[in-house]
Design an enzyme around this catalytic site. Structure first.
Site, mmCIF file in Angstrom:
data_model
loop_
_atom_site.group_PDB
_atom_site.id
_atom_site.type_symbol
_atom_site.label_atom_id
_atom_site.label_comp_id
_atom_site.label_asym_id
_atom_site.label_seq_id
_atom_site.Cartn_x
_atom_site.Cartn_y
_atom_site.Cartn_z
ATOM 1 N N GLY A 1 -81.197 37.426 -13.575
ATOM 2 C CA GLY A 1 -80.577 38.075 -11.990
ATOM 3 C C GLY A 1 -81.834 37.769 -11.047
ATOM 4 N N GLU B 1 -82.504 21.309 -3.690
ATOM 5 C CA GLU B 1 -81.339 23.019 -3.584
ATOM 6 C C GLU B 1 -80.164 22.648 -2.923
ATOM 7 O OE1 GLU B 1 -81.418 25.049 -5.987
ATOM 8 O OE2 GLU B 1 -83.716 26.105 -5.284
ATOM 9 N N ASP C 1 -80.472 23.444 -14.730
ATOM 10 C CA ASP C 1 -80.779 24.312 -15.705
ATOM 11 C C ASP C 1 -81.433 24.127 -16.858
ATOM 12 O OD1 ASP C 1 -80.829 25.706 -13.321
ATOM 13 O OD2 ASP C 1 -78.938 27.463 -13.648
ATOM 14 N N GLU D 1 -71.640 26.667 -20.940
ATOM 15 C CA GLU D 1 -71.648 27.707 -19.928
ATOM 16 C C GLU D 1 -70.549 26.803 -18.807
ATOM 17 O OE1 GLU D 1 -74.578 29.539 -16.253
ATOM 18 O OE2 GLU D 1 -75.145 28.585 -17.798
ATOM 19 N N TYR E 1 -70.521 29.278 -1.726
ATOM 20 C CA TYR E 1 -70.610 28.007 -2.654
ATOM 21 C C TYR E 1 -69.538 27.253 -2.884
ATOM 22 C CZ TYR E 1 -72.415 25.635 -6.560
ATOM 23 O OH TYR E 1 -72.233 24.952 -7.248
ATOM 24 N N SER F 1 -82.731 31.119 -14.616
ATOM 25 C CA SER F 1 -82.000 30.328 -15.388
ATOM 26 C C SER F 1 -81.541 31.331 -16.897
ATOM 27 C CB SER F 1 -81.899 28.864 -15.409
ATOM 28 O OG SER F 1 -81.267 28.827 -14.661
ATOM 29 N N SER F 2 -81.543 32.232 -17.137
ATOM 30 C CA SER F 2 -82.032 32.689 -18.789
ATOM 31 C C SER F 2 -80.927 32.321 -19.122
ATOM 32 C CB SER F 2 -81.940 34.435 -18.106
ATOM 33 O OG SER F 2 -80.894 34.867 -17.563
ATOM 34 N N ASP G 1 -77.733 18.997 -6.020
ATOM 35 C CA ASP G 1 -76.983 18.716 -7.370
ATOM 36 C C ASP G 1 -75.392 17.662 -7.479
ATOM 37 O OD1 ASP G 1 -76.096 22.118 -7.214
ATOM 38 O OD2 ASP G 1 -76.449 21.508 -9.436
ATOM 39 N N GLY H 1 -82.322 34.593 -11.083
ATOM 40 C CA GLY H 1 -82.495 32.722 -10.710
ATOM 41 C C GLY H 1 -83.236 31.746 -11.259
#
Length: 389
Positions: A124, A36, A173, A162, A223, A128-129, A39, A126
């Site tokens: 929502g 986590e 994802d 995205e 982030y 990855s829809s 990446d 997490g």
């Protein structure tokens, strides 16, 4: 559950357009077992596709216009394929527009089509829809018009779509949604995009997600700050060790030796990145041996690192993991995803699931006044055509 979803989606297409779909596509959400916040630090990640999906039904309509219907949102829109794609205020349509934009700028030729989609991926949470939406939609157009696009390129174009929408995500994802295989995890090298599969045979353990049902607003600013702190840490490491090019080349002792040269925050972030990259390698070794308790211990260590060193957890997530750590039947638990809310991913010995679900739900409600959401997941295949096509 997926059979009902497929039936609902294809029937809705037939009712809306008066014909059966020509292609039906299944595109999954994903989990990340471990790895986590590495990446963007040249690390490795260990994701897998899951058995929660978006189902798409497609058919050509012999025009230059496409009609797309989102069953779950009770919403639809039309797209003139001859015009340049523009962002709109209706967010879900932008992911679709982003995919069409990618196909157009890369010179792929296709005509108007109709599309209906529906999902059982919790939005929502997490899982990855959005990646499932981009990659499934792109895969459907590829199949419908027989376009020559490799699976890895579907993932990369999904990621670009995205980015076009305005979310600067990594590749994990989309990659795991497209490339997933049943009962396998994918070790992805985030620097080179090289990948390898490892068996994920959890045998006597169930994979369960506990969704905290919170999303703290700290996420986006924190982030960006974490990325900056990692860049600063790596710069200091490179200044002192000329042979190092990324955190993966670095040892814990090298970071520990530089503690006085870094701010407290930069030191902690750097130490987490080095340790987490190593944990992914150890997790693959554990999976190869079928040693699930060792994998679980690494998950607990990751949570501790995310909470203490990376500081992206929150009271709700910590409470879930701390509670489960005291359960003998739970071999591993950690927050999954960016943090500040979302899900924990948990490995629970079979036969104990219902008791733990009930106890944790009651305790969580009592502690925070929030209903816990629970998702049982299995590791499934990546984006594919439904076999009846």
């Amino acid at each position: 559950m997926n059979d009902i979803l497929i039936q609902k989606t294809t029937a809705f297409f037939a009712k809306s357009f008066g014909s059966e779909p020509q292609k039906t596509v299944l595109s999954p959400g994903r989990i990340n077992i471990i790895g986590e916040h590495v990446d963007y630090n040249d690390g490795y990640v260990l994701p897998a596709a899951i058995d929660k999906i978006i189902c798409f039904a497609f058919g050509k309509n012999d025009s230059n216009t496409s009609k797309i219907i989102a069953i779950d949102l009770d919403d639809s829109f039309e797209l003139d394929l001859t015009t340049e794609m523009q962002l709109t205020d209706n967010v879900w349509t932008n992911y679709i527009r982003g995919v069409v934009h990618q196909l157009k700028i890369k010179g792929f030729k296709f005509e108007g089509f109709n599309c209906v989609f529906s999902s059982n991926i919790p939005v929502g949470s997490g899982l990855s829809s959005s990646a499932a939406l981009e990659c499934g939609f792109l895969f459907g157009i590829k199949e419908l018009f027989d376009l020559d696009i490799k699976p890895v390129d579907i993932a990369l174009m999904g990621q670009s779509a995205e980015h076009w929408v305005g979310i600067n995500c990594g590749i994990m994802d989309q990659f795991s949604s497209v490339m997933g295989q049943e009962n396998k995890v994918i070790k992805i090298d985030c620097r080179t995009l090289e990948y390898e599969y490892h068996d994920a045979d959890f045998n006597e353990y169930s994979l369960i997600l506990f969704d905290s049902n919170v999303k703290h607003s700290l996420f986006s600013s924190a982030y960006n700050t974490r990325r900056e702190e990692c860049e600063e840490g790596l710069r200091i490491i490179k200044d002192n060790f000329s042979e190092i090019t990324s955190f993966r080349d670095c040892t814990e002792s090298q970071v520990l030796g530089l503690e006085t040269k870094m701010t407290a925050a930069v030191f902690k972030r750097s130490l987490f990145a080095v340790k987490e990259i190593k944990r992914v390698i150890q997790a693959c070794a554990a999976l190869d041996k079928g040693d699930i308790p060792t994998l679980g211990q690494l998950m607990f260590e990751t949570h501790e690192g995310l909470s203490v060193d990376y500081e992206v957890s929150c009271a709700e997530l910590d409470m879930i993991v701390d509670t489960l750590k005291n359960e003998e039947a739970v071999v591993g638990s950690r927050l999954m995803g960016g943090g500040f809310g979302g899900c924990t991913i948990n490995l629970i010995k079979k036969g104990h699931e219902e008791r733990i679900k009930e106890q944790l739900t009651a305790l969580y409600l009592n502690s925070f006044g929030i209903e816990l959401k629970i998702y049982d997941v299995k590791i499934g295949n990546g984006t594919s055509l439904y076999k009846n096509n």
